[in-house]
Structure formats: structure tokens, C-alpha cells
Design an enzyme around this catalytic site. Structure first.
Site, PDB file in Angstrom:
ATOM      1  N   LEU A 131       0.832  -1.203   0.000  1.00 50.29           N
ATOM      2  CA  LEU A 131       0.000   0.000   0.000  1.00 50.29           C
ATOM      3  C   LEU A 131       0.870   1.258   0.000  1.00 50.29           C
ATOM      4  O   LEU A 131       0.717   2.135  -0.836  1.00 50.29           O
ATOM      5  CB  LEU A 131      -0.925  -0.012   1.229  1.00 50.29           C
ATOM      6  N   GLU A 133       3.899   4.106  -0.204  1.00 52.02           N
ATOM      7  CA  GLU A 133       4.844   4.542  -1.232  1.00 52.02           C
ATOM      8  C   GLU A 133       5.776   5.598  -0.634  1.00 52.02           C
ATOM      9  O   GLU A 133       5.505   6.114   0.463  1.00 52.02           O
ATOM     10  CB  GLU A 133       4.085   5.122  -2.438  1.00 52.02           C
ATOM     11  N   ALA A 136       3.616   8.485  -0.103  1.00 50.23           N
ATOM     12  CA  ALA A 136       2.246   8.182   0.351  1.00 50.23           C
ATOM     13  C   ALA A 136       2.322   7.185   1.505  1.00 50.23           C
ATOM     14  O   ALA A 136       2.298   5.974   1.301  1.00 50.23           O
ATOM     15  CB  ALA A 136       1.413   7.610  -0.795  1.00 50.23           C
ATOM     16  N   GLY A 137       2.468   7.731   2.706  1.00 51.46           N
ATOM     17  CA  GLY A 137       2.517   6.897   3.902  1.00 51.46           C
ATOM     18  C   GLY A 137       1.180   6.984   4.612  1.00 51.46           C
ATOM     19  O   GLY A 137       0.232   6.275   4.283  1.00 51.46           O
ATOM     20  N   THR A 164       6.697  -5.400   3.963  1.00 49.79           N
ATOM     21  CA  THR A 164       7.165  -6.445   4.871  1.00 49.79           C
ATOM     22  C   THR A 164       7.254  -7.785   4.148  1.00 49.79           C
ATOM     23  O   THR A 164       6.344  -8.169   3.412  1.00 49.79           O
ATOM     24  CB  THR A 164       6.217  -6.565   6.074  1.00 49.79           C
ATOM     25  N   ARG A 274      18.414 -11.869  40.819  1.00 49.10           N
ATOM     26  CA  ARG A 274      19.391 -10.817  41.062  1.00 49.10           C
ATOM     27  C   ARG A 274      19.348 -10.352  42.525  1.00 49.10           C
ATOM     28  O   ARG A 274      18.295  -9.955  43.014  1.00 49.10           O
ATOM     29  CB  ARG A 274      19.095  -9.631  40.139  1.00 49.10           C
ATOM     30  N   GLN A 348      15.044  -1.416  32.315  1.00 48.98           N
ATOM     31  CA  GLN A 348      15.362  -0.733  33.571  1.00 48.98           C
ATOM     32  C   GLN A 348      15.533  -1.735  34.715  1.00 48.98           C
ATOM     33  O   GLN A 348      16.443  -1.607  35.538  1.00 48.98           O
ATOM     34  CB  GLN A 348      14.254   0.269  33.906  1.00 48.98           C
ATOM     35  N   GLY A 351      18.788  -3.308  34.678  1.00 51.41           N
ATOM     36  CA  GLY A 351      19.912  -2.390  34.870  1.00 51.41           C
ATOM     37  C   GLY A 351      20.860  -2.413  33.688  1.00 51.41           C
ATOM     38  O   GLY A 351      20.444  -2.498  32.535  1.00 51.41           O
ATOM     39  N   GLU A 375       1.121  -0.150   9.943  1.00 51.47           N
ATOM     40  CA  GLU A 375      -0.344  -0.284   9.801  1.00 51.47           C
ATOM     41  C   GLU A 375      -1.058   0.948  10.355  1.00 51.47           C
ATOM     42  O   GLU A 375      -2.140   0.864  10.923  1.00 51.47           O
ATOM     43  CB  GLU A 375      -0.846  -1.578  10.438  1.00 51.47           C
TER      44      GLU A 375
END
Length: 391
Positions: A131, A133, A136-137, A164, A274, A348, A351, A375
Site C-alpha cells: 500500500l 509509497e 504516500a505513507g 514487509t 538478582r 530498567q 539495569g 499499519e
């Protein structure tokens, strides 16, 4: 009033739960071991494709009359979610097969369905969707690719971008302008084959994430195809494209929640192992609050996505669930925003280790980002929602 264990609202069926278990087992055994390598090398996840085809999970949405599994929209979501939990790139195999072929399912002739859905169901071919281009997004109706009638043929010329699995897929649903005066009502849809003379591909894009799924430009240079490869009537291609996205945005939401679930699962395991200040960091309230927020947002995204999948399924049967457009956009937008938050928080929690490629959460964060963009960007999703607020 006494509670009842038979009250099945807001609970997936036993069949859906069994499907999740089987896909998760397959994904962990056959797809997860290659996820890091696929990302590092930027190569197509052939092992995942082989495993999904062997288990008939590569295109579960194809109706039974064309040799497919005939899975409903929620089952398709669960397949994509569970594959994405271990490898975002691999989850684009079932997701894009649906995206590429759904225009044929929604609007194609019986002959077109028989010709193209059979090989897809068997695993002999993959299907992509063309679709966007270069110019043309978000404004897809501004496309420039032309299809000119020439007797019993159409001749296509143009460039499609951000496609894709381009180069791997055999079949492409291509939107092209047949009447430049009519803007969106002058756009038609066609099936183009990789082997058609004049079809070629650009180099793979060098991307932040989902590196195992090739994204290329598709070049159409005087591609001459039979007129019966048009999907639906002339001028209906844009409407078909938008109808398709109503359904397939739900699959991007599924990909997002799968990636987020993978990150949350990994972070959960890590914080229990941890140790700092003499105890597991999972015992610190600050860490517990982060995990609670991650799980809460993820579950909200999942419930919204499953509700959208149910609306997608009801609409695909010919009836129209009038809220599908809102729910598809909302699920995609919310789930992808949540996936970004959850994957960042997972880093995070790990760490410094989370910031290295020795651990999978940084890959998951990179993979999550695209779900906010493709999409339809999440800004576009908010426009779609605002125009289709539930009554």
C-alpha cells in the site's frame, strides 16, 4: 446470587487455551533458539517458517474451503501473540500472511481465492501487502503507482515502500491508481506475483528492530498482469485496503502484547535471581510497583485486543460490527504504546545488563517500537478513533 464456573464471558474457550499451549511449546522449542541469531545477522527466520508450516500455523486464518485451518480471528491473534513472545520477526509470518491475503478473502472473486489461498494454506507461498509509497505513507490515497487497462490486461508502474517480507513472499496485494481524477475512489487492488516480468526489489532496509523480517521497496516496471487479477471491482481497492486494516490492526496489537509479555516474563525471572543489599531485588517495593504496573497495562491491552478480535470475527462473517474500526485502532494503539512502556521498564529492571545484547529485552524494545508506527501510526489511530467513537 451464587457464582458460577460456567459463566464464560471474558474467558477464552478451552480450544483457544489449548491452541495457546501448543503454539507456546512450539515457539519455545523451534523459534526461540534462533531469535538472537536472526536479529544479530538480520536474516529471515527460515527455521520459524519451517516450524510454523509443519504445524499448520503459518496462515491459520485461511478458510477451510481453500485448504486452510479456518481459524477465527481470536485464534489468529493467539498464534501471533505466542510467536511474538519469543521472536517479533517470526510473528510477522502469520501476521503478514493475513494482511496480504485478507483483501482477496474480503473482496476477491472465487477464482482468485481458489488460485491464491490454496498455495498460501499449503505453505507453498507467502503473501505481502503493498500500500505505502515513498510519498504516500499516512496519506495512502495520495499514491502514484498506476495501473492502466490494456485489453484483457493491466500494466502497472510505480514504487511501493516499507513492504514487509518483500522478496520472500510470492504474492503481493498491490494498490494502484486506475482513475487519477477520483483520488481514493480511483484506486484498485491487484494480485501481483513475484515472478511477473518487471517486478523487482530494493535492498533490505537497515532497521532498528524486527531485523529478521525483510523490508524492501517493490518496483513495478511495466508489469503486465491479466485483468482478472483485480481484487473486487475497479475503484474499490482503497475501500478494501481500509477494511483490511480494520481487521489486521488487531494482529499488530497481538504482536505488541506478545513482545511485551516476553519482556515481562524475562524481567520477572531476573529480579527473583538478582541479589543486591543481601536480598533479591524482587523484594524491593520499587521493583514490585514496576512489575505491577507492567502486568496491569499488559492485561488491559490483552483484554482490549481480544475484544477487538471478537468484533473482527463477527464482522468477517458478513455482518458488520459497527465498532470494529474503533476497536481495531484502539487495540493497536494502546497495545503498542504499552509494549513500548513494558519493554523499556524491563530494560530498567535488568539495569546495565538490560542495555546489552547478551539479554533479550533490548531486542524486544527495538522490536516493540515498530508496532507504534506500521499499519498506521498511533497518531493516525487516534484520528481514526475520534472519527469512529462508539455510540
Amino acid at each position: 446470587m451464587a457464582g458460577s464456573s460456567d459463566f464464560d464471558l471474558y474467558r477464552t474457550s478451552e480450544e483457544h487455551d489449548m491452541l495457546r499451549d501448543s503454539v507456546r511449546s512450539l515457539a519455545e522449542a523451534k523459534i526461540a533458539p534462533f531469535a538472537t541469531e536472526v536479529d544479530e545477522e538480520g536474516r529471515f527466520p527460515q527455521e520459524a517458517l519451517d516450524a510454523l508450516i509443519a504445524a499448520d500455523l503459518h496462515a491459520v486464518h485461511v478458510p477451510e474451503e481453500y485448504g486452510g485451518a479456518g481459524a477465527d480471528a481470536l485464534a489468529t491473534v493467539i498464534v501471533i501473540e505466542e510467536v511474538a513472545r519469543v521472536c517479533g520477526s517470526s510473528s510477522l509470518i502469520p501476521a503478514v500472511n493475513k494482511l496480504g491475503s485478507l483483501p482477496v478473502i474480503l473482496s476477491g472473486s472465487e477464482e482468485l481465492k481458489a488460485k491464491y489461498l490454496g498455495p498460501l494454506a499449503k505453505g507453498d507461498a507467502m503473501f505481502s501487502y503493498a500500500l505505502s509509497e515513498p510519498e504516500a505513507g499516512s496519506d495512502a490515497a495520495g499514491m502514484k503507482t498506476r495501473a492502466v487497462r490494456d485489453g484483457d490486461f493491466y500494466v502497472l508502474n510505480g514504487v511501493k515502500r516499507w513492504i514487509t517480507n518483500a522478496g520472500v513472499s510470492e504474492y503481493y496485494t498491490v494498490m494502484a491508481v486506475t482513475d487519477p481524477e477520483k483520488r481514493s475512489k480511483g484506486i484498485s487492488a491487484f494480485v501481483v506475483e513475484k515472478s511477473d516480468e518487471g517486478v523487482s526489489f530494493g535492498a533490505p532496509e537497515k532497521k532498528l528492530g524486527i531485523k529478521g523480517s525483510p523490508t524492501r521497496e517493490v518496483y513495478l516496471d511495466n508489469v503486465r498482469i491479466p485483468a482478472d487479477r483485480m481484487i473486487g471491482a475497479e475503484g474499490t481497492g482503497f475501500a478494501t485496503a481500509m477494511k483490511t486494516l480494520d481487521h489486521t490492526r488487531v494482529t499488530i496489537a497481538a504482536q505488541a502484547i506478545g513482545i511485551a509479555q516476553g519482556a515481562l516474563d524475562y524481567a520477572k525471572g531476573y529480579v527473583h535471581e538478582r541479589k543486591q543489599f543481601g536480598k533479591a531485588i524482587a523484594e524491593f517495593q520499587g521493583v514490585q510497583f514496576m512489575l505491577a504496573d507492567m502486568a496491569m497495562k499488559l492485561e488491559a491491552a490483552r483484554q482490549l485486543t481480544y475484544a477487538a478480535a471478537a468484533k473482527s470475527e463477527r464482522t468477517s462473517g458478513g455482518a458488520k460490527d459497527e465498532d470494529l474500526t474503533f476497536f481495531g485502532a484502539a487495540a493497536k494503539c494502546f497495545a503498542s504504546d504499552v509494549a513500548m512502556e513494558v519493554t523499556i521498564d524491563a530494560i530498567q529492571l535488568l539495569g546495565g545488563y538490560g542495555y546489552t545484547r547478551d539479554y533479550p529485552v533490548e531486542r524486544m524494545m527495538r522490536d516493540a517500537k515498530i508496532t507504534q508506527i506500521y499499519e498506521g501510526t498511533n497518531q493516525v489511530q487516534r484520528i481514526v478513533m475520534a472519527r469512529n467513537l462508539p455510540k
